[in-house]
Design a protein around this motif. Structure first.
Motif, PDB file in Angstrom:
ATOM      1  N   MET A 129      31.384  38.662  55.277  1.00 20.27           N
ATOM      2  CA  MET A 129      30.518  38.361  56.425  1.00 20.27           C
ATOM      3  C   MET A 129      31.008  39.134  57.641  1.00 20.27           C
ATOM      4  O   MET A 129      32.193  39.111  57.976  1.00 20.27           O
ATOM      5  N   LEU A 130      30.084  39.838  58.301  1.00 21.93           N
ATOM      6  CA  LEU A 130      30.422  40.592  59.492  1.00 21.93           C
ATOM      7  C   LEU A 130      30.436  39.673  60.714  1.00 21.93           C
ATOM      8  O   LEU A 130      29.981  38.535  60.644  1.00 21.93           O
ATOM      9  N   THR A 131      30.950  40.176  61.818  1.00 21.65           N
ATOM     10  CA  THR A 131      31.064  39.335  63.017  1.00 21.65           C
ATOM     11  C   THR A 131      29.709  38.900  63.556  1.00 21.65           C
ATOM     12  O   THR A 131      29.608  37.908  64.261  1.00 21.65           O
ATOM     13  N   ASN A 132      28.642  39.667  63.225  1.00 21.25           N
ATOM     14  CA  ASN A 132      27.314  39.284  63.699  1.00 21.25           C
ATOM     15  C   ASN A 132      26.595  38.345  62.735  1.00 21.25           C
ATOM     16  O   ASN A 132      25.423  38.040  62.917  1.00 21.25           O
ATOM     17  N   GLY A 133      27.305  37.922  61.669  1.00 20.04           N
ATOM     18  CA  GLY A 133      26.724  36.987  60.719  1.00 20.04           C
ATOM     19  C   GLY A 133      26.091  37.613  59.502  1.00 20.04           C
ATOM     20  O   GLY A 133      25.713  36.913  58.553  1.00 20.04           O
ATOM     21  N   THR A 134      25.969  38.948  59.497  1.00 19.28           N
ATOM     22  CA  THR A 134      25.390  39.634  58.343  1.00 19.28           C
ATOM     23  C   THR A 134      26.296  39.480  57.125  1.00 19.28           C
ATOM     24  O   THR A 134      27.518  39.637  57.229  1.00 19.28           O
ATOM     25  N   VAL A 135      25.703  39.209  55.984  1.00 19.65           N
ATOM     26  CA  VAL A 135      26.464  39.060  54.742  1.00 19.65           C
ATOM     27  C   VAL A 135      26.171  40.260  53.844  1.00 19.65           C
ATOM     28  O   VAL A 135      25.010  40.600  53.599  1.00 19.65           O
ATOM     29  N   ILE A 136      27.220  40.916  53.378  1.00 19.22           N
ATOM     30  CA  ILE A 136      27.094  42.048  52.473  1.00 19.22           C
ATOM     31  C   ILE A 136      27.743  41.660  51.149  1.00 19.22           C
ATOM     32  O   ILE A 136      28.909  41.241  51.123  1.00 19.22           O
TER      33      ILE A 136
END
Length: 259
Positions: free
Chosen positions: A1-8
């Protein structure tokens, strides 16, 4: 999970974050110190016109627990990076931060011939370097490379070689094979960590780091003899280079006269 909430989502995570610990801590992987506060990296800017240097760089080998200092151009400023076998709390380090120009002229007076009446025009930045390895890294779906896996002393110049070796072995020998079959278990990842070319690069860099500090700081008779041998060899090499240059200039002059 990235700091902006995006999940990869991916089958494989390659951790190449250098000294940063955020990702490592999130995964639960720990560093193991092999030599704490092994060396100290010191960086600062010099008030020297970059046009005076052109594309070149300078490297000084002053001794005194200093493997080398290099001066090079970054954009419109001249940067100096120096590596020393000291700690941040060492009185020598504090004295250098207080009066870097004075100490530079004491340690390497030849710098004035190349840099003129220079001044240090930036804060002196310090970064303590420890030699480390990693534990708990044989996991499903994640692999650590470069300084994210292990750290050696930057004064020896082995870090780039280690990182590029990791990338080369990972990309050319392992990832294509891993992705050709289902899954990304720890048995696949472990093959990379056990690769003989990778392990040889890691061991060589660690051994070089430990040896370089020992030969600069140890006081035993064996180490003093090694230092004398190395210094003698360096001086003979310098003399040989000067003789070669004189011979070359004489040959060039003779050719010019003959023509």
């Amino acid at each position: 999970m990235l700091t902006n909430g995006t999940v990869i989502a991916a089958r494989l995570l390659v951790v190449a974050t250098g000294y940063s610990e955020a990702v490592r801590r999130a995964i639960g992987v720990e560093r193991v110190e092999q030599s704490k506060a092994h060396s100290l990296a010191i960086g600062f800017d010099l008030a020297v016109p970059p046009q005076q240097f052109g594309p070149r760089s300078l490297t000084f080998y002053p001794g005194h627990r200093i493997p080398f200092m290099t001066v090079f151009r970054i954009g419109n400023r001249m940067r100096a990076n120096m590596f020393v076998y000291r700690t941040v709390a060492d009185p020598w380090t504090q004295a250098f931060r207080a009066s870097p120009q004075r100490m530079l002229l004491q340690l390497m007076p030849e710098i004035a011939a190349h840099c003129g009446d220079f001044a240090v025009n930036s804060p002196v930045e310090l970064r303590q370097v420890s030699l480390t390895t990693t534990s708990g890294h044989r996991r499903n779906g994640v692999v650590f490379i470069g300084d994210a896996f292990s750290t050696t002393c930057p004064a020896q110049g082995d870090g780039i070689h280690r990182a590029l070796t990791d990338v080369d072995r990972l990309c050319s020998a392992y990832i294509p094979l891993w992705l050709a079959t289902p899954g990304m278990g720890s048995e696949k990842v472990s093959a990379f960590y056990d690769d003989p070319i990778k392990t040889a690069a890691d061991k060589t860099a660690m051994r070089s780091s430990l040896y370089a500090k020992a030969i600069a700081t140890e006081t035993g008779l064996a180490w003093r003899i090694r230092r004398l041998r190395n210094n003698t060899a360096r001086q003979l090499m310098i003399i040989g280079r000067r003789i070669h240059n004189v011979a070359w200039w004489r040959t060039t002059a003779s050719i010019s006269e003959a023509t």
